[in-house]
Motif scaffolding. Structure first.
Motif, PDB file in Angstrom:
ATOM      1  N   ALA A 134       0.838  -1.141   0.082  1.00  0.00           N
ATOM      2  CA  ALA A 134       0.061  -0.010   0.137  1.00  0.00           C
ATOM      3  C   ALA A 134       0.815   1.219   0.107  1.00  0.00           C
ATOM      4  N   ALA A 135       1.989   1.140   0.712  1.00  0.00           N
ATOM      5  CA  ALA A 135       2.832   2.318   0.968  1.00  0.00           C
ATOM      6  C   ALA A 135       3.597   2.495  -0.327  1.00  0.00           C
ATOM      7  N   GLY A 136       4.211   1.555  -1.136  1.00  0.00           N
ATOM      8  CA  GLY A 136       4.724   1.390  -2.299  1.00  0.00           C
ATOM      9  C   GLY A 136       3.756   2.048  -3.509  1.00  0.00           C
ATOM     10  N   ARG A 137       2.536   1.771  -3.302  1.00  0.00           N
ATOM     11  CA  ARG A 137       1.470   1.802  -4.498  1.00  0.00           C
ATOM     12  C   ARG A 137       1.287   3.492  -4.491  1.00  0.00           C
ATOM     13  N   LEU A 138       1.207   4.087  -3.134  1.00  0.00           N
ATOM     14  CA  LEU A 138       0.941   5.267  -2.922  1.00  0.00           C
ATOM     15  C   LEU A 138       2.184   6.060  -3.400  1.00  0.00           C
ATOM     16  N   ALA A 139       3.305   5.804  -3.254  1.00  0.00           N
ATOM     17  CA  ALA A 139       4.490   6.554  -3.790  1.00  0.00           C
ATOM     18  C   ALA A 139       4.799   6.441  -5.169  1.00  0.00           C
ATOM     19  N   ALA A 140       4.441   5.276  -5.677  1.00  0.00           N
ATOM     20  CA  ALA A 140       4.361   5.163  -7.226  1.00  0.00           C
ATOM     21  C   ALA A 140       3.309   6.231  -7.820  1.00  0.00           C
ATOM     22  N   LEU A 141       2.352   6.155  -7.251  1.00  0.00           N
ATOM     23  CA  LEU A 141       1.146   7.006  -7.761  1.00  0.00           C
ATOM     24  C   LEU A 141       1.673   8.519  -7.636  1.00  0.00           C
ATOM     25  N   GLU A 142       2.420   9.037  -6.623  1.00  0.00           N
ATOM     26  CA  GLU A 142       2.916  10.227  -6.828  1.00  0.00           C
ATOM     27  C   GLU A 142       4.035  10.674  -7.836  1.00  0.00           C
ATOM     28  N   LEU A 143       4.415   9.607  -8.388  1.00  0.00           N
ATOM     29  CA  LEU A 143       5.564   9.805  -9.453  1.00  0.00           C
ATOM     30  C   LEU A 143       5.089   9.645 -10.860  1.00  0.00           C
ATOM     31  N   GLN A 144       3.719   9.524 -10.790  1.00  0.00           N
ATOM     32  CA  GLN A 144       2.916   9.275 -12.283  1.00  0.00           C
ATOM     33  C   GLN A 144       2.530  10.983 -12.590  1.00  0.00           C
ATOM     34  N   ARG A 145       3.137  11.607 -13.138  1.00  0.00           N
ATOM     35  CA  ARG A 145       3.136  13.154 -13.448  1.00  0.00           C
ATOM     36  C   ARG A 145       2.854  13.353 -15.130  1.00  0.00           C
ATOM     37  N   GLU A 146       2.802  12.110 -15.989  1.00  0.00           N
ATOM     38  CA  GLU A 146       2.446  12.580 -17.083  1.00  0.00           C
ATOM     39  C   GLU A 146       1.052  12.030 -17.462  1.00  0.00           C
ATOM     40  N   THR A 147       0.360  12.528 -18.475  1.00  0.00           N
ATOM     41  CA  THR A 147      -0.957  12.171 -18.914  1.00  0.00           C
ATOM     42  C   THR A 147      -0.769  11.548 -20.270  1.00  0.00           C
ATOM     43  N   ILE A 148      -1.350  10.151 -20.489  1.00  0.00           N
ATOM     44  CA  ILE A 148      -1.251   9.556 -21.577  1.00  0.00           C
ATOM     45  C   ILE A 148      -2.692   8.722 -22.052  1.00  0.00           C
ATOM     46  N   SER A 149      -2.579   8.583 -23.334  1.00  0.00           N
ATOM     47  CA  SER A 149      -3.616   7.877 -24.009  1.00  0.00           C
ATOM     48  C   SER A 149      -3.066   6.662 -24.432  1.00  0.00           C
ATOM     49  N   LEU A 150      -3.815   5.629 -24.289  1.00  0.00           N
ATOM     50  CA  LEU A 150      -3.367   4.405 -24.540  1.00  0.00           C
ATOM     51  C   LEU A 150      -4.366   3.769 -25.396  1.00  0.00           C
ATOM     52  N   TYR A 151      -4.161   3.395 -26.769  1.00  0.00           N
ATOM     53  CA  TYR A 151      -5.206   2.907 -27.676  1.00  0.00           C
ATOM     54  C   TYR A 151      -4.662   1.882 -28.557  1.00  0.00           C
ATOM     55  N   ARG A 152      -5.479   1.190 -29.231  1.00  0.00           N
ATOM     56  CA  ARG A 152      -5.366   0.271 -30.265  1.00  0.00           C
ATOM     57  C   ARG A 152      -6.015   0.929 -31.705  1.00  0.00           C
ATOM     58  N   PRO A 153      -4.604   0.959 -32.498  1.00  0.00           N
ATOM     59  CA  PRO A 153      -5.002   1.689 -33.859  1.00  0.00           C
ATOM     60  C   PRO A 153      -6.192   0.914 -34.546  1.00  0.00           C
ATOM     61  N   GLY A 154      -7.002   1.502 -35.295  1.00  0.00           N
ATOM     62  CA  GLY A 154      -7.881   0.647 -36.149  1.00  0.00           C
ATOM     63  C   GLY A 154      -7.276   0.210 -37.360  1.00  0.00           C
ATOM     64  N   ALA A 155      -7.867  -0.881 -38.072  1.00  0.00           N
ATOM     65  CA  ALA A 155      -7.505  -1.390 -39.365  1.00  0.00           C
ATOM     66  C   ALA A 155      -7.889  -0.264 -40.613  1.00  0.00           C
ATOM     67  N   GLY A 156      -8.949   0.225 -40.422  1.00  0.00           N
ATOM     68  CA  GLY A 156      -8.932   1.143 -41.474  1.00  0.00           C
ATOM     69  C   GLY A 156      -9.120   0.549 -42.972  1.00  0.00           C
ATOM     70  N   GLY A 157      -9.359   1.246 -44.145  1.00  0.00           N
ATOM     71  CA  GLY A 157      -9.298   0.224 -45.203  1.00  0.00           C
ATOM     72  C   GLY A 157      -9.510   1.374 -46.431  1.00  0.00           C
ATOM     73  N   PHE A 158      -9.927   0.700 -47.594  1.00  0.00           N
ATOM     74  CA  PHE A 158     -10.062   1.645 -48.712  1.00  0.00           C
ATOM     75  C   PHE A 158     -11.356   1.268 -49.435  1.00  0.00           C
ATOM     76  N   ASN A 159     -12.175   2.508 -49.894  1.00  0.00           N
ATOM     77  CA  ASN A 159     -13.279   2.253 -50.598  1.00  0.00           C
ATOM     78  C   ASN A 159     -13.039   2.348 -52.037  1.00  0.00           C
ATOM     79  N   TRP A 160     -13.120   0.969 -52.891  1.00  0.00           N
ATOM     80  CA  TRP A 160     -12.852   0.929 -54.094  1.00  0.00           C
ATOM     81  C   TRP A 160     -13.738   1.560 -55.101  1.00  0.00           C
ATOM     82  N   GLU A 161     -15.089   1.796 -54.490  1.00  0.00           N
ATOM     83  CA  GLU A 161     -16.008   2.631 -55.326  1.00  0.00           C
ATOM     84  C   GLU A 161     -15.591   4.245 -55.606  1.00  0.00           C
ATOM     85  N   THR A 162     -15.421   4.728 -54.488  1.00  0.00           N
ATOM     86  CA  THR A 162     -14.930   6.193 -54.339  1.00  0.00           C
ATOM     87  C   THR A 162     -13.429   6.464 -54.277  1.00  0.00           C
ATOM     88  N   GLY A 163     -12.632   5.345 -54.186  1.00  0.00           N
ATOM     89  CA  GLY A 163     -11.191   5.755 -54.191  1.00  0.00           C
ATOM     90  C   GLY A 163     -10.754   6.384 -53.038  1.00  0.00           C
TER      91      GLY A 163
END
Length: 135
Positions: free
Chosen positions: A9-38
């Motif tokens: 509990a003490a270690g987790r509180l100390a680790a939380l105090e070091l978390q000073r960045e803000t991030i976004s974690l995501y999975r990129p989508g596959a996307g694609g290509f529309n052959w009718e419109t190009g």
């Protein structure tokens, strides 16, 4: 509460105090290509986590590799999320992306990392994710 639980509990509180960045974690989508419109079909990303984190280099030197015709330097980072982060609906996996969106160090903002591994442990002080800067 055992001595181990109190120490964690003490270690987790100390680790939380070091978390000073803000991030976004995501999975990129596959996307694609529309052959009718190009036209390209934009890829819809799947959000996994957004919030505080600690982003720190794992090693001080990078490794140069050839990627196509470009020379790329890989730099390893460890991204620590709060221990109490609820399990996401989609678990992170290699190939997911971490973007640093805010940091007290302005040089970190805009850093993009590619997830290479995820660590879990009941005795960890934070949820750690390994990432690479492929610039």
């Amino acid at each position: 509460m055992s001595d181990l639980d109190a120490g964690l509990a003490a270690g987790r509180l100390a680790a939380l105090e070091l978390q000073r960045e803000t991030i976004s974690l995501y999975r990129p989508g596959a996307g694609g290509f529309n052959w009718e419109t190009g036209a390209d079909i934009p890829a819809a990303a799947i959000g996994i986590y957004a919030g505080p984190a600690r982003v720190k280099p794992d090693r001080t030197e990078g490794r140069e590799v050839d990627a196509g015709e470009a020379n790329v330097t890989l730099r390893r980072y460890v991204v620590s999320l709060p221990w109490g982060t609820p399990a996401p609906a989609v678990r992170p996996r290699p190939g997911d992306v971490i973007d640093v969106t805010a940091s007290p160090d302005a040089r970190m903002v805009g850093l993009r990392l590619w997830v290479t591994g995820v660590e879990t442990s009941s005795t960890a002080t934070a949820w750690r994710i390994a990432g690479e800067d492929r610039s």
